[in-house]
Design a protein around this motif. Structure first.
Motif, mmCIF file in Angstrom:
data_model
loop_
_atom_site.group_PDB
_atom_site.id
_atom_site.type_symbol
_atom_site.label_atom_id
_atom_site.label_comp_id
_atom_site.label_asym_id
_atom_site.label_seq_id
_atom_site.Cartn_x
_atom_site.Cartn_y
_atom_site.Cartn_z
ATOM 1 N N HIS A 10 20.597 37.572 -30.390
ATOM 2 C CA HIS A 10 19.375 38.263 -29.870
ATOM 3 C C HIS A 10 18.565 37.034 -29.554
ATOM 4 C CE1 HIS A 10 19.441 42.632 -29.944
ATOM 5 N NE2 HIS A 10 19.872 42.707 -31.960
ATOM 6 N N ASN A 11 18.862 35.643 -30.108
ATOM 7 C CA ASN A 11 18.246 34.253 -29.938
ATOM 8 C C ASN A 11 18.605 34.124 -28.535
ATOM 9 O OD1 ASN A 11 16.858 34.672 -32.672
ATOM 10 N ND2 ASN A 11 17.673 33.577 -33.216
ATOM 11 N N LEU A 12 20.069 33.964 -28.517
ATOM 12 C CA LEU A 12 19.753 33.497 -27.523
ATOM 13 C C LEU A 12 19.493 33.939 -25.547
ATOM 14 C CD1 LEU A 12 23.719 32.071 -28.212
ATOM 15 C CD2 LEU A 12 21.708 30.928 -27.657
ATOM 16 N N ILE A 13 19.530 35.655 -25.772
ATOM 17 C CA ILE A 13 19.161 36.505 -25.141
ATOM 18 C C ILE A 13 17.491 36.134 -24.598
ATOM 19 C CG2 ILE A 13 19.024 38.885 -24.271
ATOM 20 C CD1 ILE A 13 21.286 39.755 -25.678
ATOM 21 N N ASN A 14 16.511 35.912 -25.914
ATOM 22 C CA ASN A 14 15.420 36.090 -25.504
ATOM 23 C C ASN A 14 15.575 34.058 -24.995
ATOM 24 O OD1 ASN A 14 15.375 38.156 -26.664
ATOM 25 N ND2 ASN A 14 13.140 37.324 -28.338
ATOM 26 N N ILE A 15 15.531 33.050 -25.235
ATOM 27 C CA ILE A 15 15.921 31.993 -25.064
ATOM 28 C C ILE A 15 16.243 32.219 -23.783
ATOM 29 C CG2 ILE A 15 16.148 29.913 -25.017
ATOM 30 C CD1 ILE A 15 17.231 30.380 -28.108
ATOM 31 N N ALA A 16 17.236 32.592 -22.633
ATOM 32 C CA ALA A 16 18.040 32.962 -21.216
ATOM 33 C C ALA A 16 16.243 33.167 -20.667
ATOM 34 C CB ALA A 16 18.907 33.571 -21.425
ATOM 35 N N ALA A 17 15.718 34.425 -21.104
ATOM 36 C CA ALA A 17 15.277 35.513 -20.458
ATOM 37 C C ALA A 17 13.759 34.862 -20.263
ATOM 38 C CB ALA A 17 14.554 36.512 -21.261
ATOM 39 N N TYR A 18 13.627 33.999 -21.183
ATOM 40 C CA TYR A 18 11.800 32.926 -21.351
ATOM 41 C C TYR A 18 12.045 32.036 -19.998
ATOM 42 C CZ TYR A 18 8.481 29.854 -22.377
ATOM 43 O OH TYR A 18 7.855 29.327 -22.456
ATOM 44 N N ALA A 23 10.636 30.052 -15.183
ATOM 45 C CA ALA A 23 10.631 29.684 -14.373
ATOM 46 C C ALA A 23 10.141 29.827 -12.937
ATOM 47 C CB ALA A 23 11.849 28.992 -14.045
ATOM 48 N N GLY A 24 9.932 31.356 -13.332
ATOM 49 C CA GLY A 24 9.403 32.532 -12.517
ATOM 50 C C GLY A 24 7.770 32.373 -12.090
ATOM 51 N N ALA A 25 7.262 31.922 -13.651
ATOM 52 C CA ALA A 25 5.728 32.013 -13.405
ATOM 53 C C ALA A 25 5.585 30.766 -13.112
ATOM 54 C CB ALA A 25 5.812 31.951 -15.274
ATOM 55 N N LEU A 26 6.661 30.001 -12.998
ATOM 56 C CA LEU A 26 5.299 28.373 -12.635
ATOM 57 C C LEU A 26 5.810 28.413 -11.268
ATOM 58 C CD1 LEU A 26 5.170 25.489 -13.211
ATOM 59 C CD2 LEU A 26 7.496 24.849 -13.132
ATOM 60 N N ILE A 27 6.808 28.725 -10.545
ATOM 61 C CA ILE A 27 6.418 28.593 -9.085
ATOM 62 C C ILE A 27 5.512 30.113 -8.663
ATOM 63 C CG2 ILE A 27 8.390 30.044 -7.508
ATOM 64 C CD1 ILE A 27 10.607 28.961 -9.237
ATOM 65 N N ALA A 28 5.388 30.812 -9.384
ATOM 66 C CA ALA A 28 4.172 32.032 -8.734
ATOM 67 C C ALA A 28 3.029 31.602 -8.674
ATOM 68 C CB ALA A 28 4.262 33.121 -9.865
ATOM 69 N N THR A 29 2.641 30.494 -10.038
ATOM 70 C CA THR A 29 1.517 30.000 -10.157
ATOM 71 C C THR A 29 1.471 28.145 -9.108
ATOM 72 O OG1 THR A 29 1.430 30.686 -12.625
ATOM 73 C CG2 THR A 29 0.176 28.517 -12.038
ATOM 74 N N ARG A 30 2.220 27.953 -8.960
ATOM 75 C CA ARG A 30 2.770 26.412 -7.670
ATOM 76 C C ARG A 30 2.474 27.081 -6.888
ATOM 77 N NH1 ARG A 30 5.798 21.968 -9.870
ATOM 78 N NH2 ARG A 30 4.644 21.362 -11.939
ATOM 79 N N PHE A 48 5.883 34.691 -27.997
ATOM 80 C CA PHE A 48 7.457 35.081 -27.778
ATOM 81 C C PHE A 48 8.310 34.254 -29.340
ATOM 82 C CE2 PHE A 48 11.421 34.862 -25.188
ATOM 83 C CZ PHE A 48 11.306 36.090 -24.797
ATOM 84 N N ALA A 49 8.087 32.790 -28.912
ATOM 85 C CA ALA A 49 8.524 32.469 -29.965
ATOM 86 C C ALA A 49 8.635 33.104 -31.444
ATOM 87 C CB ALA A 49 8.780 31.053 -30.072
ATOM 88 N N ALA A 50 7.485 33.518 -31.536
ATOM 89 C CA ALA A 50 6.640 34.439 -33.100
ATOM 90 C C ALA A 50 7.505 35.466 -32.707
ATOM 91 C CB ALA A 50 5.342 34.574 -33.402
ATOM 92 N N GLY A 51 7.938 36.092 -31.782
ATOM 93 C CA GLY A 51 8.318 37.567 -31.956
ATOM 94 C C GLY A 51 10.419 37.373 -32.054
ATOM 95 N N THR A 52 10.431 36.329 -31.758
ATOM 96 C CA THR A 52 12.003 35.894 -31.051
ATOM 97 C C THR A 52 12.471 35.745 -32.707
ATOM 98 O OG1 THR A 52 11.787 35.335 -29.170
ATOM 99 C CG2 THR A 52 14.143 34.774 -30.080
ATOM 100 N N GLN A 149 9.471 41.333 -28.397
ATOM 101 C CA GLN A 149 10.371 42.821 -29.118
ATOM 102 C C GLN A 149 11.702 43.370 -28.465
ATOM 103 O OE1 GLN A 149 9.595 42.839 -33.319
ATOM 104 N NE2 GLN A 149 9.877 40.674 -31.710
ATOM 105 N N TRP A 150 10.917 43.687 -27.004
ATOM 106 C CA TRP A 150 11.632 44.874 -25.971
ATOM 107 C C TRP A 150 12.651 44.471 -25.650
ATOM 108 C CZ3 TRP A 150 7.179 45.091 -22.492
ATOM 109 C CH2 TRP A 150 6.162 46.235 -23.678
ATOM 110 N N LEU A 151 12.887 42.960 -25.888
ATOM 111 C CA LEU A 151 14.512 42.840 -25.181
ATOM 112 C C LEU A 151 15.338 42.154 -26.899
ATOM 113 C CD1 LEU A 151 13.007 39.598 -23.151
ATOM 114 C CD2 LEU A 151 14.651 41.064 -22.186
ATOM 115 N N HIS A 152 14.976 42.417 -27.429
ATOM 116 C CA HIS A 152 15.746 42.907 -28.795
ATOM 117 C C HIS A 152 16.074 44.499 -29.028
ATOM 118 C CE1 HIS A 152 17.240 42.065 -32.966
ATOM 119 N NE2 HIS A 152 17.159 43.430 -32.666
ATOM 120 N N LEU A 153 15.249 45.230 -28.688
ATOM 121 C CA LEU A 153 15.694 46.515 -28.352
ATOM 122 C C LEU A 153 16.347 46.465 -27.222
ATOM 123 C CD1 LEU A 153 11.868 47.735 -29.866
ATOM 124 C CD2 LEU A 153 14.268 47.655 -30.909
ATOM 125 N N MET A 154 16.471 46.156 -26.816
ATOM 126 C CA MET A 154 17.298 46.508 -24.838
ATOM 127 C C MET A 154 18.427 45.482 -25.577
ATOM 128 S SD MET A 154 15.280 45.963 -21.639
ATOM 129 C CE MET A 154 14.259 44.964 -22.397
#
Length: 170
Positions: A10-18, A23-30, A48-52, A149-154
């Motif tokens: 679960h933690n690895l899934i969340n880390i990968a998704a984050y 990266a997407g947020a950084l590109i979209a912001t730039r 996100f980290a607290a939830g994970t 939380q939703w990533l965990h549930l999925m």
């Protein structure tokens, strides 16, 4: 029912998704497609980290060995009553109410600690909210927390209508 991932997975899934999301947020912001302040990014990230790592839906198993409970260290014992209140994969594993139960539980613990401090240290005052605080400021941390939380549930195969289906069956 298919087996569910371990806490580590679960933690690895969340880390990968984050990582992908950041990266997407950084590109979209730039590229000026979105406006995201450093404060908003930090709030989202911390929530996100607290939830994970600290507030996993699996805290409903807090009587046993749960990664999130262990991450609390000696304070992990505070989650045992939560595990007794909620059956595993019950209301604590719903998409809206489940994450809210953990936030309310943390708020209850904080209120009890604060109440004890006020009793033990008369005259102590509450910290004041910053004057610039708005409800709009809650969106980044709430989004970060709920997304974790939703990533965990999925990953557990829990559908968004899980709680509603349970209520209809009763």
């Amino acid at each position: 029912m298919a087996p569910v991932p371990s806490g580590r997975v679960h933690n690895l899934i969340n880390i990968a998704a984050y990582s992908v999301l950041a990266a997407g947020a950084l590109i979209a912001t730039r590229q000026e497609l979105v406006v995201l302040s450093p404060a908003q990014a930090l709030q989202f990230t911390l929530a996100f980290a607290a939830g994970t790592f600290l507030l996993s839906p699996d805290l409903d198993l807090a009587e046993g060995r749960v990664d999130s409970k262990r991450h609390w260290g000696v304070l992990g014992v505070l989650w045992v009553p939560y595990g007794m209140l909620f059956s595993h994969r019950g209301w604590s594993h719903t998409w809206l109410v489940g994450p809210l139960t953990r936030l309310l539980y943390v708020a209850l613990i904080a209120a009890l600690v604060w109440g004890a401090l006020l009793y033990l240290v008369p005259g102590m005052t509450l910290p004041q909210w910053p004057q610039t605080f708005t409800l709009q400021a809650l969106w980044p941390p709430l989004l970060g927390y709920y997304l974790s939380q939703w990533l965990h549930l999925m990953a557990d195969g829990v559908r968004p209508d899980h709680g509603a289906r349970r209520a209809r069956r009763r």
